[in-house]
Design a protein around this motif. Structure first.
Motif, PDB file in Angstrom:
ATOM      1  N   ALA A 546       0.844  -1.201   0.000  1.00  0.00           N
ATOM      2  CA  ALA A 546       0.000   0.000   0.000  1.00  0.00           C
ATOM      3  C   ALA A 546       0.877   1.247   0.000  1.00  0.00           C
ATOM      4  O   ALA A 546       0.613   2.195  -0.745  1.00  0.00           O
ATOM      5  CB  ALA A 546      -0.925  -0.023   1.211  1.00  0.00           C
ATOM      6  N   LYS A 548       4.093   1.396  -0.928  1.00  0.00           N
ATOM      7  CA  LYS A 548       4.916   1.442  -2.140  1.00  0.00           C
ATOM      8  C   LYS A 548       4.117   1.964  -3.342  1.00  0.00           C
ATOM      9  O   LYS A 548       4.591   2.809  -4.093  1.00  0.00           O
ATOM     10  CB  LYS A 548       5.459   0.033  -2.433  1.00  0.00           C
ATOM     11  N   GLY A 577      -3.539   1.616  -8.228  1.00  0.00           N
ATOM     12  CA  GLY A 577      -4.547   0.627  -8.611  1.00  0.00           C
ATOM     13  C   GLY A 577      -3.967  -0.482  -9.492  1.00  0.00           C
ATOM     14  O   GLY A 577      -2.829  -0.403  -9.949  1.00  0.00           O
ATOM     15  N   VAL A 578      -4.790  -1.512  -9.707  1.00  0.00           N
ATOM     16  CA  VAL A 578      -4.339  -2.645 -10.525  1.00  0.00           C
ATOM     17  C   VAL A 578      -5.257  -2.735 -11.746  1.00  0.00           C
ATOM     18  O   VAL A 578      -6.484  -2.697 -11.598  1.00  0.00           O
ATOM     19  CB  VAL A 578      -4.423  -3.974  -9.735  1.00  0.00           C
ATOM     20  N   TYR A 591       4.473 -12.609 -10.483  1.00  0.00           N
ATOM     21  CA  TYR A 591       3.693 -11.745 -11.369  1.00  0.00           C
ATOM     22  C   TYR A 591       3.778 -10.296 -10.895  1.00  0.00           C
ATOM     23  O   TYR A 591       3.512  -9.981  -9.740  1.00  0.00           O
ATOM     24  CB  TYR A 591       2.211 -12.174 -11.423  1.00  0.00           C
ATOM     25  N   ARG A 592       4.135  -9.409 -11.796  1.00  0.00           N
ATOM     26  CA  ARG A 592       4.180  -7.971 -11.494  1.00  0.00           C
ATOM     27  C   ARG A 592       3.534  -7.244 -12.672  1.00  0.00           C
ATOM     28  O   ARG A 592       3.753  -7.620 -13.825  1.00  0.00           O
ATOM     29  CB  ARG A 592       5.625  -7.494 -11.332  1.00  0.00           C
ATOM     30  N   SER A 593       2.786  -6.195 -12.374  1.00  0.00           N
ATOM     31  CA  SER A 593       2.162  -5.451 -13.482  1.00  0.00           C
ATOM     32  C   SER A 593       3.248  -4.689 -14.240  1.00  0.00           C
ATOM     33  O   SER A 593       4.330  -4.440 -13.695  1.00  0.00           O
ATOM     34  CB  SER A 593       1.127  -4.473 -12.930  1.00  0.00           C
ATOM     35  N   GLY A 602      10.770  -4.663  -6.702  1.00  0.00           N
ATOM     36  CA  GLY A 602      10.004  -5.729  -6.059  1.00  0.00           C
ATOM     37  C   GLY A 602      10.320  -7.062  -6.699  1.00  0.00           C
ATOM     38  O   GLY A 602      10.985  -7.116  -7.744  1.00  0.00           O
ATOM     39  N   THR A 603       9.820  -8.126  -6.046  1.00  0.00           N
ATOM     40  CA  THR A 603      10.143  -9.466  -6.542  1.00  0.00           C
ATOM     41  C   THR A 603       8.934 -10.145  -7.187  1.00  0.00           C
ATOM     42  O   THR A 603       9.062 -11.139  -7.878  1.00  0.00           O
ATOM     43  CB  THR A 603      10.589 -10.360  -5.379  1.00  0.00           C
ATOM     44  N   GLY A 604       7.749  -9.638  -6.877  1.00  0.00           N
ATOM     45  CA  GLY A 604       6.542 -10.308  -7.381  1.00  0.00           C
ATOM     46  C   GLY A 604       6.197 -11.536  -6.549  1.00  0.00           C
ATOM     47  O   GLY A 604       5.395 -12.378  -6.958  1.00  0.00           O
TER      48      GLY A 604
HETATM   49  P1  ADP Z   1       5.841  -6.846  -5.725  1.00  0.00           P
HETATM   50  O1  ADP Z   1       5.148  -5.799  -4.925  1.00  0.00           O
HETATM   51  O2  ADP Z   1       7.142  -7.259  -5.192  1.00  0.00           O
HETATM   52  O3  ADP Z   1       5.847  -6.568  -7.187  1.00  0.00           O
HETATM   53  P2  ADP Z   1       3.615  -8.515  -4.925  1.00  0.00           P
HETATM   54  O4  ADP Z   1       3.440  -9.976  -5.050  1.00  0.00           O
HETATM   55  O5  ADP Z   1       3.576  -7.946  -3.539  1.00  0.00           O
HETATM   56  O6  ADP Z   1       4.981  -8.186  -5.642  1.00  0.00           O
HETATM   57  O7  ADP Z   1       2.558  -7.831  -5.805  1.00  0.00           O
HETATM   58  C1  ADP Z   1       2.333  -8.287  -7.116  1.00  0.00           C
HETATM   59  C2  ADP Z   1       1.804  -7.166  -8.000  1.00  0.00           C
HETATM   60  O8  ADP Z   1       0.532  -6.735  -7.541  1.00  0.00           O
HETATM   61  C3  ADP Z   1       2.628  -5.928  -7.951  1.00  0.00           C
HETATM   62  O9  ADP Z   1       3.682  -5.998  -8.860  1.00  0.00           O
HETATM   63  C4  ADP Z   1       1.623  -4.862  -8.346  1.00  0.00           C
HETATM   64  O10 ADP Z   1       1.499  -4.826  -9.731  1.00  0.00           O
HETATM   65  C5  ADP Z   1       0.364  -5.349  -7.741  1.00  0.00           C
HETATM   66  N1  ADP Z   1       0.036  -4.759  -6.423  1.00  0.00           N
HETATM   67  C6  ADP Z   1       0.165  -5.322  -5.212  1.00  0.00           C
HETATM   68  N2  ADP Z   1      -0.280  -4.487  -4.244  1.00  0.00           N
HETATM   69  C7  ADP Z   1      -0.696  -3.363  -4.867  1.00  0.00           C
HETATM   70  C8  ADP Z   1      -1.258  -2.117  -4.407  1.00  0.00           C
HETATM   71  N3  ADP Z   1      -1.491  -1.864  -3.116  1.00  0.00           N
HETATM   72  N4  ADP Z   1      -1.583  -1.218  -5.342  1.00  0.00           N
HETATM   73  C9  ADP Z   1      -1.373  -1.453  -6.646  1.00  0.00           C
HETATM   74  N5  ADP Z   1      -0.835  -2.576  -7.148  1.00  0.00           N
HETATM   75  C10 ADP Z   1      -0.506  -3.551  -6.260  1.00  0.00           C
END
Ligand code: ADP
Length: 649
Positions: A546, A548, A577-578, A591-593, A602-604
């Protein structure tokens, strides 16, 4: 009518006694009984009853033979026939012989009384008619005959349209047509659209020889003319004529079978004896019969098609290797295929209609069936079988039917996953040592002499990269441990206290980004049963994300509340947002967006770790998000409440 005298002739003691003592006498009739046709004949002559109610099948002399004998003796007593046989031929013969009503067993008491009233009404009309001139009497007789024909037709129509077996329908129609028309032969031909021919599907009498082989071109045959004109065709002459090379006739009538304005076939009757054409009213009656026949044939065709489809579906469901169980809305088993029977040791023959929980000894599957309120991932689960196999089970709710669980064997995927995890764990361990060495040597380089600004920058980058890899490896090892089911020790944990603790550890981070943090934690929440370290990890990963993914000055809200036996923790932010397309995958490993890859480190692995921990605690996690507006993660964990009958401490 009360007071009238009825002769009841029936050989079955039970039926005779029932009708006499329970039905007819209570209705005010005077009843005397006979056990068969011979006795009935004698009694009828002695007593001259007002009405005879008689069975058909009886030893010595049957009902109709008795009627014949009485008529030969000049006795015309109103007659009601009861029979167990519902054949068209018998019905038509009985009505032709002057039987006033015809009841097919089983019939209700009420039906018999109604038949008696009808018979008496007609009989009275006939008595009145005795005083009427001969001409009127003739008209009356004629009308009576028509009425009887109509009765026959209605009863035939009912029976034919109630029949669903295709060939039986066809045979009954022809049998009825021959009887009604007083013909010798009859045949039913259906239209074959593809070849523009008529083919014979049922027949009686001489036409019978050709059933299955006779095909007539529509363009060039008598029956074909009926298809083309949609009108009945009646011909007769003193010469014998031929239908194709098939059979001979002197008089013939063909009527069309019309369905939704389309001719689907032709019903024909013929005779060699008569040189007169079939009478107009008989053709009309045949027309009505043909209408019934068209409906009955269509019904039978639709029924056969539905049956075939059902059989095919049944075979597919039965023979598929995927276990399938279907229950109704009350959780009683509707269907269970052999694969499910084998997987869960269910006896297929005795499970139908039983409550699911009684036949299925597998807690997780039974629970899955009860998860109808949930949607999406909540309706799927992995199931471990006693024989070591793993199944992926999916619940689907089908309105009007109930709930279906379909399962697929994913043992080989689980094996692959395990091999991959083992490999990752081993490699991660082996990587840690050289990384530690790299960090050590960087430190040594820094100490061994003065460095230029650029050299120091390079070293900082090395340290940053090595730390990133170390974080990745640590998270991989964490995930490995969670998936392998370590840290299974459970103790009562206060989620509110866990959240407070984590907020303190990340205080620096959210303060640095000037986020507003709103926290709502009720004091009176019961604990959850869990591993305190792991639960801290859940809250910490969600809060880290949140912070980050929320730009400076944004808002973060942490709310804990109770929902029945569950506790709901929400971590909401007003961040980036996602995207819709990423939502189904963000809990997957690595998985990372695209946006996260571009703009954030980040590591995903964070959310995979969170999900793994939540599920190990029998909880669920889901996400709601809108791009540019924010994201809310919701975690649902069962409260550690003592069972209702546990003694109070
Ligand atoms: P990381 O944060 O290390 O990339 P996570 O497994 O914690 O890996 O999260 C996976 C993906 O989900 C992130 O890369 C991001 O795209 C999305 N995500 C997670 N939490 C949030 C959030 N609070 N707001 C927006 N996107 C998020």
């Amino acid at each position: 009518m009360a007071g009238e005298r009825i002769l009841l002739v029936e050989d079955t003691d039970e039926l005779r006694q029932h009708l006499a003592t329970r039905v007819l006498r209570p209705a005010g009739y005077e009843v005397f009984t006979a056990q068969d046709g011979a006795e009935g004949f004698t009694l009828a002559r002695q007593a001259e009853p007002d009405v005879i109610v008689s069975g058909y099948e009886m030893p010595r002399i049957n009902g109709l033979s008795m009627l014949e004998a009485l008529q030969s003796a000049g006795l015309y007593i109103p007659f009601i026939l009861m029979t167990a046989e519902g054949s068209e031929a018998l019905a038509v013969r009985a009505l032709r012989m002057g039987v006033n009503d015809y009841l097919v067993r089983p019939f209700s008491d009420e039906e018999l009384l109604l038949a008696l009233q009808r018979t008496q009404r007609r009989f009275r009309t006939r008595q009145i008619a005795e005083d009427i001139p001969e001409q009127l009497l003739q008209v009356n007789r004629h009308l009576e005959l028509r009425l009887r024909e109509l009765d026959t037709l209605v009863s035939l129509g009912k029976r034919v349209t109630a029949q669903l077996e295709h060939q039986t329908v066809l045979n009954q129609v022809v049998e009825a047509a021959v009887e009604i028309a007083g013909a010798e032969s009859g045949s039913l031909l259906l239209v074959d659209q593809a070849t523009e021919e008529l083919y014979q599907v049922a027949s009686l009498g001489e036409a019978h020889e050709t059933t299955g082989t006779l095909r007539l071109p529509i363009a060039n045959s008598l029956a074909g003319r009926v298809v083309q004109t949609r009108q009945p065709l009646v011909i007769a002459g003193d010469e014998l004529q031929k239908i194709k090379t098939a059979y001979l006739f002197r008089a013939l009538a063909y009527v069309p079978l019309l369905l939704k304005n389309r001719v689907i076939g032709v019903l024909g009757v013929s005779t060699r004896q008569e040189i007169q054409p079939f009478e107009q009213h008989k053709v009309q009656v045949l027309n009505v019969l043909a209408d019934f026949a068209a409906i009955a044939i269509e019904n039978a065709r639709l029924y056969a098609a539905t049956e075939k489809e059902r059989d095919t579906l049944n075979t597919i469901l039965r023979d598929t290797e995927d276990p399938i169980i279907v229950v109704d809305d009350e959780s009683h088993v509707l269907f269970c295929n052999p694969a499910a029977g084998r997987a869960f040791n269910i006896g297929l023959t005795r499970c139908y209609g039983q409550p699911l929980a009684e036949v299925l000894d597998h807690r997780e599957v039974v629970e899955l069936f009860n998860k109808e309120a949930r949607s999406g991932r909540g309706r799927r689960t992995e199931i471990a079988l006693a024989d070591g196999r793993f199944l992926h089970a999916q619940l689907t709710i089908i309105r009007g039917v109930g709930r279906v669980v379909v399962m697929q064997d994913i043992t080989h995927l689980k094996d692959l996953d395990r091999i991959k995890s083992d490999f990752v764990t081993t490699v991660s361990h082996d990587l840690r040592t050289p990384l530690t060495a790299i960090l050590g040597y960087v430190e040594l380089v820094r100490r061994t002499g003065s460095l230029t600004r650029q050299q120091r920058q390079f070293l900082e980058r090395i340290v940053f990269s090595v730390q990133s890899i170390t974080t990745l490896i640590s998270e991989l090892l964490e995930l490995g441990k969670i998936e392998a089911g370590f840290d299974e020790d459970r103790e009562p944990v206060s989620l509110a206290a866990t959240v407070r603790h984590v907020i303190e550890t990340v205080r620096q981070a959210w303060e640095a980004k000037r986020h507003t943090l709103q926290v709502r934690l009720p004091d009176d929440m019961p604990p959850v049963l869990g591993n305190p370290l792991r639960l801290r990890q859940v809250v910490s990963n969600l809060l880290d994300n949140a912070i980050k993914y929320t730009p400076e000055g944004g808002q973060i809200r942490v709310v804990l509340e109770a929902d029945g036996d569950f506790q709901i923790l929400r971590v909401a932010d007003t961040g980036i947002g996602v995207a819709q397309k990423d939502l189904p995958y963000i809990f997957d490993k690595f998985y990372r967006s695209d946006e996260a890859i571009e703009r954030f480190s980040g590591t995903g692995l964070g959310l995979s770790i969170v999900k793994g921990i939540v599920e190990r605690h029998n909880g669920r996690i889901w996400v709601d998000s809108q791009v540019g507006k924010g994201t809310t993660f919701t975690v649902m964990l069962p409260s550690d409440v003592p069972p209702p009958d546990a003694p109070a401490e």
